[in-house]
Design a protein around this motif. Sequence first.
Motif, PDB file in Angstrom:
ATOM      1  N   THR A  71       3.221  -6.901 -11.670  1.00  0.00           N
ATOM      2  CA  THR A  71       1.840  -7.747 -11.477  1.00  0.00           C
ATOM      3  C   THR A  71       1.825  -7.851 -13.215  1.00  0.00           C
ATOM      4  N   PHE A 106       2.186  -3.324  -1.613  1.00  0.00           N
ATOM      5  CA  PHE A 106       2.004  -2.336  -2.050  1.00  0.00           C
ATOM      6  C   PHE A 106       0.698  -2.829  -3.304  1.00  0.00           C
ATOM      7  N   TYR A 107       1.327  -3.625  -4.387  1.00  0.00           N
ATOM      8  CA  TYR A 107       0.543  -4.438  -4.854  1.00  0.00           C
ATOM      9  C   TYR A 107      -0.304  -5.522  -4.467  1.00  0.00           C
ATOM     10  N   ASP A 108      -2.259  -5.148  -5.274  1.00  0.00           N
ATOM     11  CA  ASP A 108      -2.901  -5.607  -4.835  1.00  0.00           C
ATOM     12  C   ASP A 108      -3.395  -7.396  -4.917  1.00  0.00           C
ATOM     13  N   ARG A 110      -0.734  -7.800  -1.811  1.00  0.00           N
ATOM     14  CA  ARG A 110      -0.621  -7.805  -0.388  1.00  0.00           C
ATOM     15  C   ARG A 110      -1.908  -8.971   0.243  1.00  0.00           C
ATOM     16  N   GLN A 121      10.182  -3.472   7.870  1.00  0.00           N
ATOM     17  CA  GLN A 121      10.075  -3.066   6.233  1.00  0.00           C
ATOM     18  C   GLN A 121      11.759  -3.291   6.007  1.00  0.00           C
ATOM     19  N   SER A 170       8.079  -3.342  -6.060  1.00  0.00           N
ATOM     20  CA  SER A 170       7.490  -2.318  -6.038  1.00  0.00           C
ATOM     21  C   SER A 170       8.659  -1.554  -5.394  1.00  0.00           C
ATOM     22  N   GLY A 171       9.776  -2.164  -5.251  1.00  0.00           N
ATOM     23  CA  GLY A 171      11.255  -2.106  -4.207  1.00  0.00           C
ATOM     24  C   GLY A 171      11.318  -2.082  -2.560  1.00  0.00           C
ATOM     25  N   TYR A 172       9.834  -2.631  -2.242  1.00  0.00           N
ATOM     26  CA  TYR A 172       9.183  -2.646  -0.577  1.00  0.00           C
ATOM     27  C   TYR A 172       9.248  -3.560  -0.639  1.00  0.00           C
ATOM     28  N   LEU A 230       6.073   1.830  10.498  1.00  0.00           N
ATOM     29  CA  LEU A 230       5.335   1.103   9.362  1.00  0.00           C
ATOM     30  C   LEU A 230       4.308   2.454   8.433  1.00  0.00           C
ATOM     31  N   PRO A 231       4.192   2.627   7.198  1.00  0.00           N
ATOM     32  CA  PRO A 231       3.774   3.390   6.933  1.00  0.00           C
ATOM     33  C   PRO A 231       1.907   3.517   7.459  1.00  0.00           C
ATOM     34  N   ALA A 232       1.051   3.878   7.110  1.00  0.00           N
ATOM     35  CA  ALA A 232      -0.102   4.012   7.625  1.00  0.00           C
ATOM     36  C   ALA A 232      -0.817   2.836   7.493  1.00  0.00           C
ATOM     37  N   TYR A 233      -0.408   2.813   5.600  1.00  0.00           N
ATOM     38  CA  TYR A 233      -1.463   2.190   5.438  1.00  0.00           C
ATOM     39  C   TYR A 233      -0.760   0.489   5.546  1.00  0.00           C
ATOM     40  N   GLU A 271       0.407  -0.624   8.111  1.00  0.00           N
ATOM     41  CA  GLU A 271       0.062  -0.665   9.823  1.00  0.00           C
ATOM     42  C   GLU A 271      -1.765  -1.113   9.442  1.00  0.00           C
ATOM     43  N   ARG A 272      -2.526  -0.530   8.800  1.00  0.00           N
ATOM     44  CA  ARG A 272      -4.133  -1.030   8.225  1.00  0.00           C
ATOM     45  C   ARG A 272      -4.284  -1.957   8.369  1.00  0.00           C
ATOM     46  N   HIS A 296       9.472   4.803   1.037  1.00  0.00           N
ATOM     47  CA  HIS A 296       9.531   3.932  -0.599  1.00  0.00           C
ATOM     48  C   HIS A 296       8.859   4.642  -1.303  1.00  0.00           C
ATOM     49  N   PRO A 341       7.298   3.826  -5.396  1.00  0.00           N
ATOM     50  CA  PRO A 341       7.519   2.616  -5.983  1.00  0.00           C
ATOM     51  C   PRO A 341       7.719   3.093  -7.718  1.00  0.00           C
ATOM     52  N   ASN A 348      -2.261   8.578   4.776  1.00  0.00           N
ATOM     53  CA  ASN A 348      -1.814   7.403   4.551  1.00  0.00           C
ATOM     54  C   ASN A 348      -0.559   6.840   4.088  1.00  0.00           C
ATOM     55  N   TYR A 349       0.296   7.362   4.492  1.00  0.00           N
ATOM     56  CA  TYR A 349       2.059   6.841   4.522  1.00  0.00           C
ATOM     57  C   TYR A 349       2.034   7.443   5.811  1.00  0.00           C
ATOM     58  N   THR A 363       2.967   9.012   9.604  1.00  0.00           N
ATOM     59  CA  THR A 363       2.755   8.919  11.113  1.00  0.00           C
ATOM     60  C   THR A 363       3.893   9.483  11.845  1.00  0.00           C
ATOM     61  N   LEU A 399       6.509   6.665  12.090  1.00  0.00           N
ATOM     62  CA  LEU A 399       6.824   6.444  10.878  1.00  0.00           C
ATOM     63  C   LEU A 399       7.856   7.801  10.627  1.00  0.00           C
TER      64      LEU A 399
END
Lengths: 283, 283
Positions: A10, A193-195, A198, A219, A227-229, A271-274, A276-277, B221, B223, B258-259, B261, B264
Amino acid sequence: MDFWFTERHTEDVQLSIRLDKHIFSEENDNNRIDIFESPEYGKILTADGYIVMTEKDEFIYHEMMTHIPMAVHPNPQRILVFGAGDGGVVRELLKYPEVERIDMVEVNTGVVEAAKKYLPFSAGGLDDPKVTIHQQNALRYIRHIVGEYDVIIIDSAGYYGPGESLLSREFYGSCYKALKDDGIMVNQHQSPFYDEDRVETQNAHKRIVNSFPISRVYQAHIPSYPSGYWLFGFASKKYHPTDDLDAKRWNERGIITNYYTTNLHRGSFALPAYVERLLKRVE
Amino acid sequence: MDFWFTERHTEDVQLSIRLDKHIFSEENDNNRIDIFESPEYGKILTADGYIVMTEKDEFIYHEMMTHIPMAVHPNPQRILVFGAGDGGVVRELLKYPEVERIDMVEVNTGVVEAAKKYLPFSAGGLDDPKVTIHQQNALRYIRHIVGEYDVIIIDSAGYYGPGESLLSREFYGSCYKALKDDGIMVNQHQSPFYDEDRVETQNAHKRIVNSFPISRVYQAHIPSYPSGYWLFGFASKKYHPTDDLDAKRWNERGIITNYYTTNLHRGSFALPAYVERLLKRVE
């Protein structure tokens, strides 16, 4: 000697990798391609200053792009690949004896030539008789094909190769049309991960959800990417990415991998919750 | 202004994060603690120049250290935490009403005071009446405790806090003794990606496998950590980390994450082939 490659992930974050040598550089109409040699990551291929792949972690990306659809499809014979000039996806595809033909659409054949010369660990299969390389714009290639492929793999960050057109709704719609009735398409979903990344994740997802009845995101950890992700999209006309995985069948093939396993296959769709959202917001 | 924090992940790889301000610095017998403010990662806590946590991604680490054991244990009431001076693990633990007492062993109370002042998003729970902070060496604290805890969380990179003693076989043996008959311990397993970190992963795993009947490794993950890929160990006297997960029970709690679940949770125990192999080598 202090000789470093630095990539801005970024405006405010950067990853730097110490280099030994700059072994290749070429500028054409599409972009600038470089290959470096580094002590930690081995060979590094970059396009316009962004890492496309490194010798140390390319196995993660290429195995996850290839074995996920190939393990779900019961008989993948005709494969279409966009981008993939470094050869990594083709190398993995050639591990399946039932693959009869691989069409590879890569506008930048300079990458292919450089990969053959400098990245043999990845490009070894590009001369295989099953492989046909089409130097053409992706959308122009796919537009008039109907019901021809079992699997389509879109291996392009948009950095090099077909670029922009790979992200359009028309492109994904054409891929749908080009697949057989039980075809599967996978693509990159970038990093959530980064805005600033995204938005690309959400755009890709939105367009694919609109084009395919089954669409799931999975993933992997790719240390040299921002971000490695990293996320990938699995889109399909018929098969579900985990319910239709026949783990026994895949494991009996005896394919050697360093990242992919059938257990990991299932886990990678959790996937992580964030995440999924943010995917749900565009579904 | 160009003002950057840089962490060497290996001799030949570094991650840099642009800073706004240096807001705290303290040197004591144990180490040097700093807190920075950054545009991308928010507040950053470092110990001896290594990132301990950042405001942007600490949720991943703290949720995965806490909710994995707490979702498996049917009634976790007494919890022991090593390190964790930033308060993130305690914040997550306090989301479980059945938790009666949290003992936190943190040799470096300077971290606790700094976190309370500068990292309220993380340290908010440290003044909770359920929490007792013991400023003591970890091994000295645990050595004489028998059958007292439901869950032990070892939240320390070895960078700060109890350090070395956390990695010894005697320490893990003492944790086993300090747990009740159905107790669970989780710890950091570091990152398996770079050669120099991999040895720590293998050492931690070897010692835990020797001390506990059930021992599994899970991933996340993160970052801001080296390679962005991190492992944790789940060690237990009785409960299996996925077979004994009661997803319905946990989801009915209504805890916001946030991560983490429960999907997961299951997926995080499915490891890449190269990680499975390096763990198997020391089992």
